[in-house]
Design a protein around this motif. Structure first.
Motif, PDB file in Angstrom:
ATOM      1  N   LYS A 282       0.891  -1.222  -0.090  1.00  0.00           N
ATOM      2  CA  LYS A 282      -0.080   0.145   0.066  1.00  0.00           C
ATOM      3  C   LYS A 282       1.014   1.242  -0.140  1.00  0.00           C
ATOM      4  CE  LYS A 282      -4.293  -1.388   1.483  1.00  0.00           C
ATOM      5  NZ  LYS A 282      -5.574  -1.167   2.035  1.00  0.00           N
ATOM      6  N   ARG A 283       1.871   1.358  -0.761  1.00  0.00           N
ATOM      7  CA  ARG A 283       2.418   2.390  -1.342  1.00  0.00           C
ATOM      8  C   ARG A 283       2.460   3.169  -2.514  1.00  0.00           C
ATOM      9  NH1 ARG A 283       3.117   1.630   3.477  1.00  0.00           N
ATOM     10  NH2 ARG A 283       4.932   1.517   4.648  1.00  0.00           N
ATOM     11  N   ALA A 284       1.999   4.224  -2.616  1.00  0.00           N
ATOM     12  CA  ALA A 284       1.971   5.044  -3.825  1.00  0.00           C
ATOM     13  C   ALA A 284       3.254   6.106  -4.154  1.00  0.00           C
ATOM     14  CB  ALA A 284       0.650   5.636  -3.921  1.00  0.00           C
ATOM     15  N   ILE A 285       3.862   6.030  -5.317  1.00  0.00           N
ATOM     16  CA  ILE A 285       4.871   7.168  -5.612  1.00  0.00           C
ATOM     17  C   ILE A 285       4.201   7.722  -6.730  1.00  0.00           C
ATOM     18  CG2 ILE A 285       7.154   7.624  -6.280  1.00  0.00           C
ATOM     19  CD1 ILE A 285       7.846   4.592  -5.002  1.00  0.00           C
ATOM     20  N   PHE A 286       4.303   9.175  -6.729  1.00  0.00           N
ATOM     21  CA  PHE A 286       4.009  10.112  -7.651  1.00  0.00           C
ATOM     22  C   PHE A 286       5.388  10.616  -8.279  1.00  0.00           C
ATOM     23  CE2 PHE A 286       0.176   9.678  -5.117  1.00  0.00           C
ATOM     24  CZ  PHE A 286      -0.957   9.346  -6.170  1.00  0.00           C
ATOM     25  N   VAL A 287       5.457  10.993  -9.560  1.00  0.00           N
ATOM     26  CA  VAL A 287       6.512  11.572  -9.941  1.00  0.00           C
ATOM     27  C   VAL A 287       5.898  12.809 -10.717  1.00  0.00           C
ATOM     28  CG1 VAL A 287       8.780  11.485 -11.350  1.00  0.00           C
ATOM     29  CG2 VAL A 287       7.989   9.400 -10.427  1.00  0.00           C
ATOM     30  N   HIS A 288       6.515  14.034 -10.033  1.00  0.00           N
ATOM     31  CA  HIS A 288       5.646  15.315 -10.585  1.00  0.00           C
ATOM     32  C   HIS A 288       6.573  16.099 -11.221  1.00  0.00           C
ATOM     33  CE1 HIS A 288       1.923  14.276  -8.830  1.00  0.00           C
ATOM     34  NE2 HIS A 288       1.996  14.825  -7.442  1.00  0.00           N
ATOM     35  N   GLY A 289       6.238  16.526 -12.122  1.00  0.00           N
ATOM     36  CA  GLY A 289       6.966  17.718 -12.983  1.00  0.00           C
ATOM     37  C   GLY A 289       6.787  19.047 -12.037  1.00  0.00           C
ATOM     38  N   CYS A 290       7.913  19.946 -11.789  1.00  0.00           N
ATOM     39  CA  CYS A 290       7.834  20.999 -11.042  1.00  0.00           C
ATOM     40  C   CYS A 290       6.830  22.194 -11.379  1.00  0.00           C
ATOM     41  CB  CYS A 290       9.265  21.505 -10.905  1.00  0.00           C
ATOM     42  SG  CYS A 290      10.211  20.250  -9.929  1.00  0.00           S
ATOM     43  N   PHE A 291       6.646  22.392 -12.777  1.00  0.00           N
ATOM     44  CA  PHE A 291       5.904  23.302 -13.404  1.00  0.00           C
ATOM     45  C   PHE A 291       4.707  22.863 -13.233  1.00  0.00           C
ATOM     46  CE2 PHE A 291       3.562  24.715 -16.859  1.00  0.00           C
ATOM     47  CZ  PHE A 291       3.573  26.159 -16.849  1.00  0.00           C
ATOM     48  N   TRP A 292       4.239  21.597 -13.429  1.00  0.00           N
ATOM     49  CA  TRP A 292       2.863  21.055 -13.828  1.00  0.00           C
ATOM     50  C   TRP A 292       2.023  21.201 -12.459  1.00  0.00           C
ATOM     51  CZ3 TRP A 292       1.245  21.801 -18.513  1.00  0.00           C
ATOM     52  CH2 TRP A 292       2.086  21.553 -19.562  1.00  0.00           C
ATOM     53  N   HIS A 293       2.901  21.013 -11.483  1.00  0.00           N
ATOM     54  CA  HIS A 293       2.399  20.653 -10.299  1.00  0.00           C
ATOM     55  C   HIS A 293       2.668  21.801  -9.017  1.00  0.00           C
ATOM     56  CE1 HIS A 293       0.782  16.446 -11.193  1.00  0.00           C
ATOM     57  NE2 HIS A 293       1.767  16.627 -11.905  1.00  0.00           N
ATOM     58  N   GLY A 294       3.027  22.751  -9.496  1.00  0.00           N
ATOM     59  CA  GLY A 294       3.101  23.865  -8.568  1.00  0.00           C
ATOM     60  C   GLY A 294       4.480  23.728  -7.498  1.00  0.00           C
ATOM     61  N   HIS A 295       5.573  23.229  -7.890  1.00  0.00           N
ATOM     62  CA  HIS A 295       6.628  22.801  -6.835  1.00  0.00           C
ATOM     63  C   HIS A 295       7.053  24.293  -6.456  1.00  0.00           C
ATOM     64  CE1 HIS A 295      10.427  21.046  -5.252  1.00  0.00           C
ATOM     65  NE2 HIS A 295       9.599  21.070  -4.411  1.00  0.00           N
ATOM     66  N   ASP A 296       7.646  24.729  -5.266  1.00  0.00           N
ATOM     67  CA  ASP A 296       8.377  25.839  -4.813  1.00  0.00           C
ATOM     68  C   ASP A 296       9.862  26.021  -5.447  1.00  0.00           C
ATOM     69  OD1 ASP A 296       9.241  24.115  -2.981  1.00  0.00           O
ATOM     70  OD2 ASP A 296       8.519  25.195  -1.260  1.00  0.00           O
ATOM     71  N   CYS A 297      10.211  25.342  -6.328  1.00  0.00           N
ATOM     72  CA  CYS A 297      11.505  25.289  -6.506  1.00  0.00           C
ATOM     73  C   CYS A 297      11.591  26.418  -7.799  1.00  0.00           C
ATOM     74  CB  CYS A 297      12.111  23.875  -7.264  1.00  0.00           C
ATOM     75  SG  CYS A 297      11.423  23.482  -8.864  1.00  0.00           S
ATOM     76  N   ALA A 298      12.900  26.831  -8.318  1.00  0.00           N
ATOM     77  CA  ALA A 298      13.023  27.751  -9.340  1.00  0.00           C
ATOM     78  C   ALA A 298      11.949  27.448 -10.329  1.00  0.00           C
ATOM     79  CB  ALA A 298      14.177  28.035  -9.925  1.00  0.00           C
ATOM     80  N   ARG A 299      11.890  26.304 -11.090  1.00  0.00           N
ATOM     81  CA  ARG A 299      11.136  25.758 -12.136  1.00  0.00           C
ATOM     82  C   ARG A 299       9.719  25.933 -12.041  1.00  0.00           C
ATOM     83  NH1 ARG A 299      12.340  21.397 -16.604  1.00  0.00           N
ATOM     84  NH2 ARG A 299      10.764  21.683 -17.930  1.00  0.00           N
ATOM     85  N   GLY A 300       9.290  25.320 -10.699  1.00  0.00           N
ATOM     86  CA  GLY A 300       8.053  25.467 -10.523  1.00  0.00           C
ATOM     87  C   GLY A 300       7.449  26.721 -10.164  1.00  0.00           C
TER      88      GLY A 300
END
Length: 135
Positions: free
Chosen positions: A58-76
């Motif tokens: 019962k483990r789920a891993i999501f691989v998110h693109g920084c831009f598309w998912h609003g990450h707080d890094c430079a690209r996002g």
């Protein structure tokens, strides 16, 4: 007319963006194959359709693109100059949808991990994070 102003060209570029088997996702899968190879991909029977799922654990891993998912890094944090209102709304909806999926998973006894595209620059740290999550 510049490249950014041509709506037909922009539309073609956006249609070409893949939703699965992206380079970041393939990189995470390559790391996982070394120590936890028996995963399943894009399971529609698991809330959020995670990129990688370990059904028994019962483990789920999501691989998110920084831009598309609003990450707080430079690209996002970078926002397109054209059609900015549309993109702000789209990314906000993606963030809300991601949170709803994580809540649904937790309600069903699943643990979820998000690996951000920018984190893959440090493969050793990503592997450590994955090992701790699956251990």
């Amino acid at each position: 007319m510049t490249r950014e102003e041509d709506p037909a060209r922009r539309s073609a570029i956006m249609r070409a963006v893949k939703g699965r088997d992206t380079s970041p996702e393939l990189a995470v899968r390559a790391i996982l194959r070394r120590f936890a190879p028996f995963y399943r991909l894009h399971r529609k029977d698991v809330p959020g359709n995670p990129d990688i799922a370990y059904i028994g654990r019962k483990r789920a891993i999501f691989v998110h693109g920084c831009f598309w998912h609003g990450h707080d890094c430079a690209r996002g944090a970078r926002m397109p100059k054209s059609n900015a209102d549309y993109w702000r709304g789209k990314i906000a909806r993606n963030i809300a949808r991601d949170a709803a999926h994580r809540d649904k998973l937790a309600a069903q006894g699943w643990r979820a991990l998000v690996i951000w595209e920018c984190e893959l620059k440090d493969a050793a740290a990503t592997e450590k994070k994955l090992r701790e999550f699956l251990g």
